[in-house]
Write a protein that holds these residues in place. Structure first.
Motif, PDB file in Angstrom:
ATOM      1  N   ASN A  52       0.796  -1.227   0.000  1.00  0.00           N
ATOM      2  CA  ASN A  52       0.000   0.000   0.000  1.00  0.00           C
ATOM      3  C   ASN A  52       0.833   1.285   0.000  1.00  0.00           C
ATOM      4  O   ASN A  52       0.291   2.371   0.091  1.00  0.00           O
ATOM      5  N   VAL A  53       2.141   1.143  -0.094  1.00  0.00           N
ATOM      6  CA  VAL A  53       3.021   2.314  -0.041  1.00  0.00           C
ATOM      7  C   VAL A  53       2.772   3.251  -1.223  1.00  0.00           C
ATOM      8  O   VAL A  53       2.714   4.471  -1.058  1.00  0.00           O
ATOM      9  N   LYS A  54       2.624   2.693  -2.402  1.00  0.00           N
ATOM     10  CA  LYS A  54       2.439   3.533  -3.589  1.00  0.00           C
ATOM     11  C   LYS A  54       1.206   4.427  -3.445  1.00  0.00           C
ATOM     12  O   LYS A  54       1.236   5.608  -3.802  1.00  0.00           O
ATOM     13  N   SER A  55       0.136   3.877  -2.900  1.00  0.00           N
ATOM     14  CA  SER A  55      -1.074   4.659  -2.680  1.00  0.00           C
ATOM     15  C   SER A  55      -0.813   5.805  -1.699  1.00  0.00           C
ATOM     16  O   SER A  55      -1.285   6.932  -1.898  1.00  0.00           O
ATOM     17  N   CYS A  56      -0.059   5.535  -0.647  1.00  0.00           N
ATOM     18  CA  CYS A  56       0.291   6.589   0.324  1.00  0.00           C
ATOM     19  C   CYS A  56       1.164   7.657  -0.327  1.00  0.00           C
ATOM     20  O   CYS A  56       0.962   8.856  -0.114  1.00  0.00           O
ATOM     21  N   ARG A  57       2.138   7.222  -1.118  1.00  0.00           N
ATOM     22  CA  ARG A  57       3.013   8.176  -1.815  1.00  0.00           C
ATOM     23  C   ARG A  57       2.213   9.050  -2.772  1.00  0.00           C
ATOM     24  O   ARG A  57       2.423  10.260  -2.845  1.00  0.00           O
ATOM     25  N   GLU A 122      -0.804  -3.452  10.881  1.00  0.00           N
ATOM     26  CA  GLU A 122       0.067  -3.079   9.765  1.00  0.00           C
ATOM     27  C   GLU A 122       0.042  -1.573   9.539  1.00  0.00           C
ATOM     28  O   GLU A 122      -0.896  -0.891   9.950  1.00  0.00           O
ATOM     29  N   ILE A 123       1.074  -1.114   8.837  1.00  0.00           N
ATOM     30  CA  ILE A 123       1.206   0.312   8.541  1.00  0.00           C
ATOM     31  C   ILE A 123       1.853   0.479   7.170  1.00  0.00           C
ATOM     32  O   ILE A 123       2.664  -0.348   6.752  1.00  0.00           O
ATOM     33  N   SER A 124       1.470   1.539   6.474  1.00  0.00           N
ATOM     34  CA  SER A 124       2.144   1.968   5.243  1.00  0.00           C
ATOM     35  C   SER A 124       2.462   3.448   5.387  1.00  0.00           C
ATOM     36  O   SER A 124       1.655   4.208   5.918  1.00  0.00           O
ATOM     37  N   VAL A 125       3.636   3.835   4.919  1.00  0.00           N
ATOM     38  CA  VAL A 125       4.068   5.225   4.996  1.00  0.00           C
ATOM     39  C   VAL A 125       4.472   5.676   3.600  1.00  0.00           C
ATOM     40  O   VAL A 125       5.235   4.990   2.918  1.00  0.00           O
ATOM     41  N   GLY A 126       3.952   6.825   3.189  1.00  0.00           N
ATOM     42  CA  GLY A 126       4.348   7.408   1.911  1.00  0.00           C
ATOM     43  C   GLY A 126       4.572   8.891   2.067  1.00  0.00           C
ATOM     44  O   GLY A 126       3.754   9.582   2.674  1.00  0.00           O
ATOM     45  N   VAL A 127       5.690   9.380   1.551  1.00  0.00           N
ATOM     46  CA  VAL A 127       5.996  10.804   1.670  1.00  0.00           C
ATOM     47  C   VAL A 127       6.268  11.401   0.295  1.00  0.00           C
ATOM     48  O   VAL A 127       6.576  10.689  -0.661  1.00  0.00           O
ATOM     49  N   TYR A 128       6.142  12.697   0.241  1.00  0.00           N
ATOM     50  CA  TYR A 128       6.507  13.473  -0.941  1.00  0.00           C
ATOM     51  C   TYR A 128       7.279  14.690  -0.461  1.00  0.00           C
ATOM     52  O   TYR A 128       6.857  15.371   0.472  1.00  0.00           O
ATOM     53  N   ILE A 129       8.413  14.948  -1.105  1.00  0.00           N
ATOM     54  CA  ILE A 129       9.255  16.090  -0.762  1.00  0.00           C
ATOM     55  C   ILE A 129       9.192  17.090  -1.916  1.00  0.00           C
ATOM     56  O   ILE A 129       9.533  16.756  -3.051  1.00  0.00           O
ATOM     57  N   THR A 130       8.741  18.305  -1.628  1.00  0.00           N
ATOM     58  CA  THR A 130       8.652  19.333  -2.668  1.00  0.00           C
ATOM     59  C   THR A 130      10.033  19.901  -2.972  1.00  0.00           C
ATOM     60  O   THR A 130      10.992  19.677  -2.219  1.00  0.00           O
ATOM     61  N   ASP A 131      10.124  20.674  -4.030  1.00  0.00           N
ATOM     62  CA  ASP A 131      11.378  21.352  -4.372  1.00  0.00           C
ATOM     63  C   ASP A 131      11.814  22.304  -3.258  1.00  0.00           C
ATOM     64  O   ASP A 131      12.998  22.569  -3.087  1.00  0.00           O
ATOM     65  N   ASP A 132      10.840  22.826  -2.515  1.00  0.00           N
ATOM     66  CA  ASP A 132      11.139  23.716  -1.385  1.00  0.00           C
ATOM     67  C   ASP A 132      11.446  22.937  -0.115  1.00  0.00           C
ATOM     68  O   ASP A 132      11.573  23.524   0.955  1.00  0.00           O
ATOM     69  N   GLU A 133      11.507  21.611  -0.225  1.00  0.00           N
ATOM     70  CA  GLU A 133      11.798  20.694   0.876  1.00  0.00           C
ATOM     71  C   GLU A 133      10.726  20.676   1.957  1.00  0.00           C
ATOM     72  O   GLU A 133      11.011  20.486   3.131  1.00  0.00           O
ATOM     73  N   ASP A 134       9.476  20.862   1.542  1.00  0.00           N
ATOM     74  CA  ASP A 134       8.353  20.603   2.440  1.00  0.00           C
ATOM     75  C   ASP A 134       8.063  19.115   2.344  1.00  0.00           C
ATOM     76  O   ASP A 134       8.084  18.537   1.256  1.00  0.00           O
ATOM     77  N   LEU A 135       7.779  18.512   3.471  1.00  0.00           N
ATOM     78  CA  LEU A 135       7.542  17.076   3.536  1.00  0.00           C
ATOM     79  C   LEU A 135       6.055  16.823   3.758  1.00  0.00           C
ATOM     80  O   LEU A 135       5.499  17.250   4.761  1.00  0.00           O
ATOM     81  N   TRP A 136       5.421  16.122   2.829  1.00  0.00           N
ATOM     82  CA  TRP A 136       4.024  15.745   2.927  1.00  0.00           C
ATOM     83  C   TRP A 136       3.985  14.275   3.282  1.00  0.00           C
ATOM     84  O   TRP A 136       4.625  13.454   2.630  1.00  0.00           O
TER      85      TRP A 136
END
Length: 142
Positions: A52-57, A122-136
């Protein structure tokens, strides 16, 4: 034909994004920090659900590109029991410090803390890092 071209670009972008070293390190560290916290309070560790990581990402990517903090419309759509999300601006730290910051913010919020402390398996973790280095961050529990 034009729509296919844009879709192809989006797929290439997502494929590149999915394998970012920083992304993988931070996701792993958030998972480790949550399990460390759970162990300290007498809870069992959560198993990592990689399916499920891709869905979180993708959800984190959606939030980051649209600059909106929003939950999925239905947890059933993503086969999850609970979801917690966050915008974190501590990317000037290393992965461990960033993951600790993510956990600290969640623990200070009673609804998020209750989810982390609940009896999920269970757990899934997905993050996105912007060009400004904000972490979602998107974390789902099963």
């Amino acid at each position: 034909m034009l729509n296919f071209y844009f879709l192809s670009i989006a797929i290439v972008f997502l494929s590149f994004y999915s394998f970012s070293t920083d992304t993988l390190k931070i996701e792993k560290e958030i998972y480790n920090q949550i399990n460390s916290y759970r162990t300290k309070i007498g809870k069992s560790k959560l198993t990592y659900s990689s399916k499920n990581v891709k869905s979180c990402r993708n959800h984190s990517l959606y939030m980051g590109t649209n600059w909106i903090l929003v939950h999925v419309s239905s947890l059933q759509e993503v086969n999850a029991s609970a979801e917690i999300i966050q915008l974190n601006t501590t990317m000037n730290q290393n992965e461990i410090q960033t993951a600790k910051s993510v956990l600290d913010i969640f623990i200070k919020s009673l609804p998020h803390k209750k989810i982390i402390e609940s009896d999920y398996r269970e757990i899934s973790v997905g993050v996105y890092i912007t060009d400004d280095e904000d972490l979602w961050v998107t974390i789902r529990f099963y």
